[in-house]
Write an enzyme that holds these catalytic residues in place. Structure first.
Site, PDB file in Angstrom:
ATOM      1  N   ASP A  48       0.827  -1.216   0.000  1.00 37.35           N
ATOM      2  CA  ASP A  48       0.000   0.000   0.000  1.00 37.35           C
ATOM      3  C   ASP A  48       0.860   1.264   0.000  1.00 37.35           C
ATOM      4  O   ASP A  48       0.774   2.096   0.910  1.00 37.35           O
ATOM      5  CB  ASP A  48      -0.925   0.027   1.222  1.00 37.35           C
ATOM      6  CG  ASP A  48      -1.684  -1.271   1.418  1.00 37.35           C
ATOM      7  OD1 ASP A  48      -2.248  -1.774   0.444  1.00 37.35           O
ATOM      8  OD2 ASP A  48      -1.703  -1.776   2.563  1.00 37.35           O
ATOM      9  N   ASN A 161     -16.166   0.886   5.584  1.00 37.84           N
ATOM     10  CA  ASN A 161     -14.952   0.619   6.356  1.00 37.84           C
ATOM     11  C   ASN A 161     -14.029   1.828   6.273  1.00 37.84           C
ATOM     12  O   ASN A 161     -13.602   2.215   5.176  1.00 37.84           O
ATOM     13  CB  ASN A 161     -14.248  -0.626   5.818  1.00 37.84           C
ATOM     14  CG  ASN A 161     -13.227  -1.188   6.779  1.00 37.84           C
ATOM     15  OD1 ASN A 161     -13.115  -0.745   7.926  1.00 37.84           O
ATOM     16  ND2 ASN A 161     -12.477  -2.179   6.323  1.00 37.84           N
ATOM     17  N   ALA A 162     -13.718   2.429   7.411  1.00 35.66           N
ATOM     18  CA  ALA A 162     -12.905   3.652   7.457  1.00 35.66           C
ATOM     19  C   ALA A 162     -11.416   3.306   7.414  1.00 35.66           C
ATOM     20  O   ALA A 162     -10.689   3.418   8.399  1.00 35.66           O
ATOM     21  CB  ALA A 162     -13.234   4.459   8.706  1.00 35.66           C
ATOM     22  N   SER A 181     -13.146   0.325   1.907  1.00 36.30           N
ATOM     23  CA  SER A 181     -12.697  -1.022   1.584  1.00 36.30           C
ATOM     24  C   SER A 181     -13.851  -1.986   1.792  1.00 36.30           C
ATOM     25  O   SER A 181     -14.387  -2.084   2.895  1.00 36.30           O
ATOM     26  CB  SER A 181     -11.517  -1.413   2.487  1.00 36.30           C
ATOM     27  OG  SER A 181     -11.191  -2.779   2.342  1.00 36.30           O
ATOM     28  N   PHE A 182     -14.249  -2.705   0.739  1.00 36.66           N
ATOM     29  CA  PHE A 182     -15.333  -3.681   0.788  1.00 36.66           C
ATOM     30  C   PHE A 182     -16.616  -3.051   1.355  1.00 36.66           C
ATOM     31  O   PHE A 182     -16.855  -1.876   1.133  1.00 36.66           O
ATOM     32  CB  PHE A 182     -14.892  -4.912   1.589  1.00 36.66           C
ATOM     33  CG  PHE A 182     -13.964  -5.810   0.795  1.00 36.66           C
ATOM     34  CD1 PHE A 182     -14.411  -7.047   0.331  1.00 36.66           C
ATOM     35  CD2 PHE A 182     -12.673  -5.425   0.510  1.00 36.66           C
ATOM     36  CE1 PHE A 182     -13.565  -7.887  -0.394  1.00 36.66           C
ATOM     37  CE2 PHE A 182     -11.821  -6.250  -0.210  1.00 36.66           C
ATOM     38  CZ  PHE A 182     -12.277  -7.481  -0.662  1.00 36.66           C
ATOM     39  N   TRP A 183     -17.453  -3.825   2.036  1.00 27.01           N
ATOM     40  CA  TRP A 183     -18.758  -3.377   2.505  1.00 27.01           C
ATOM     41  C   TRP A 183     -19.493  -2.635   1.367  1.00 27.01           C
ATOM     42  O   TRP A 183     -19.618  -3.176   0.275  1.00 27.01           O
ATOM     43  CB  TRP A 183     -18.615  -2.541   3.779  1.00 27.01           C
ATOM     44  CG  TRP A 183     -18.510  -3.423   4.984  1.00 27.01           C
ATOM     45  CD1 TRP A 183     -19.520  -3.826   5.827  1.00 27.01           C
ATOM     46  CD2 TRP A 183     -17.323  -4.057   5.487  1.00 27.01           C
ATOM     47  NE1 TRP A 183     -19.038  -4.678   6.808  1.00 27.01           N
ATOM     48  CE2 TRP A 183     -17.699  -4.830   6.627  1.00 27.01           C
ATOM     49  CE3 TRP A 183     -15.982  -4.061   5.095  1.00 27.01           C
ATOM     50  CZ2 TRP A 183     -16.796  -5.588   7.357  1.00 27.01           C
ATOM     51  CZ3 TRP A 183     -15.080  -4.810   5.828  1.00 27.01           C
ATOM     52  CH2 TRP A 183     -15.490  -5.564   6.938  1.00 27.01           C
ATOM     53  N   GLU A 216     -11.366  -1.305  -3.050  1.00 33.18           N
ATOM     54  CA  GLU A 216     -10.732  -0.522  -1.987  1.00 33.18           C
ATOM     55  C   GLU A 216      -9.659   0.388  -2.576  1.00 33.18           C
ATOM     56  O   GLU A 216      -9.512   0.511  -3.790  1.00 33.18           O
ATOM     57  CB  GLU A 216     -10.129  -1.448  -0.930  1.00 33.18           C
ATOM     58  CG  GLU A 216      -9.160  -2.479  -1.458  1.00 33.18           C
ATOM     59  CD  GLU A 216      -8.811  -3.540  -0.417  1.00 33.18           C
ATOM     60  OE1 GLU A 216      -9.376  -3.518   0.687  1.00 33.18           O
ATOM     61  OE2 GLU A 216      -7.957  -4.404  -0.725  1.00 33.18           O
TER      62      GLU A 216
END
Length: 325
Positions: A48, A161-162, A181-183, A216
């Site tokens: 990342d 997702n924070a 990210s996701f959700w 994400e």
């Protein structure tokens, strides 16, 4: 990746490079004048990455204990320098009790309004009780980072997702933060210029409702009347078995709708594939677009037990205003 890029990861030689670009690169001393893919050496172990240049020095911030930092004096030869956090701010454990001690994810480093802002994530894998934090400094070289505390938090009560923050400056010079990210996917929220923390409502900008939400790492830039959203889709963190890949879309508004080259809204699973990797570099993603003409990301090295490493390329643009290598 470029006009001859069916190697799907990076190209070694770029043909038919515009003459003006060759001249500019020669005048600025860039040895990669005929290669969009930067040849890196030294310590390039990252996950990342977020890249920035300050003065004559390059820095890459990445996931790891206390936030890992690499430095380069020329952009291609890298070495590791001290991590940002030597101990945890007290609020980390309160905000995210299950996070692994000193484990910090997906930083984003940018200069804005005379300071350097470092956003980062605290979380636990597969959970959305997460938090985005912020540190600031007068310069990277000076160090002396100030803990600015929590920026945004999510819990199981939220359908987002924070994590994976990205500071975005709009056409009028106002700061925003993309994240997610996701959700329910990727989000964006306007920031206060003084606190650099959210003000106003959170907007949705991309999702993959039919693919387990697997999107994400947003990275947004403004160029030529459009906001370009780059994101990572599918599965990371599995070494050579990672299926990570990078996608993009664009919008005339920072809050969307973002559409891909086929006009598909990224909220409906759209996104034009940018990079899927190649025989050596598996699962490229976690990308960061810098200055509109450089893209950094990690990929898993099949020749080195699938370890994640830093990749950097010149980011080019076609005649229709879409990104390419």
């Amino acid at each position: 990746m470029e006009k001859i890029r069916k190697t799907k990861g990076f190209k070694v030689v770029r043909l038919a490079l515009p003459l003006f670009l060759v001249v500019v690169m020669m005048l600025t001393g860039q040895s990669r004048a005929i290669a969009a893919f930067w040849s890196l050496s030294g310590d390039i172990a990252v996950h990342d990455p977020s890249i920035i240049k300050e003065g004559n020095s390059w820095y890459t911030f990445s996931t790891g204990p206390g936030l890992q930092v690499l430095k380069s004096d020329n952009g291609t030869s890298w070495y590791r320098v001290p991590q940002i956090f030597l101990s945890e701010p007290a609020w980390w454990k309160t905000a995210v009790p299950n996070h692994k001690q000193m484990d910090v994810w997906a930083p984003d480093i940018q200069q804005y309004n005379g300071k350097v802002w470092l956003y980062y994530s605290i979380s636990a894998f597969g959970e959305n009780r997460s938090a985005i934090g912020l540190a600031s400094a007068s310069s990277i070289g000076a160090g002396q980072w100030k803990d600015e505390g929590i920026v945004l938090q999510s819990t199981s009560a939220n359908n987002y997702n924070a994590i994976d923050p990205n500071l975005v400056i709009d056409a009028a010079g106002n700061p925003w933060m993309a994240f997610g990210s996701f959700w329910s996917g990727l989000k964006i929220v306007k920031l206060d210029k003084n606190t650099m923390k959210p003000t106003g409502n959170i907007s949705s900008i991309a999702a993959r409702p039919n693919n387990n939400g697997a999107i994400e790492a947003p990275s947004i830039i403004y160029r030529g009347g459009y906001y370009y959203l780059f994101a990572s889709i599918d599965s990371c963190c599995k070494g050579v078995n990672s299926t990570y890949k990078m996608v993009y879309g664009r919008s005339t508004s920072i809050t969307g709708p973002y559409v891909d080259k086929n006009g598909v809204n990224m909220l409906n699973g759209g996104g034009t594939i940018f990079d899927t990797g190649n025989d050596r570099w598996k699962g490229p993603g976690g990308q960061d677009v810098y200055n509109g003409n450089i893209i950094a990301r990690h990929a898993y090295d099949a020749t080195d037990n699938g370890n994640p490493k830093l990749l950097i390329s010149d980011l080019l643009w076609d005649s229709s205003g879409w990104p390419t290598y």
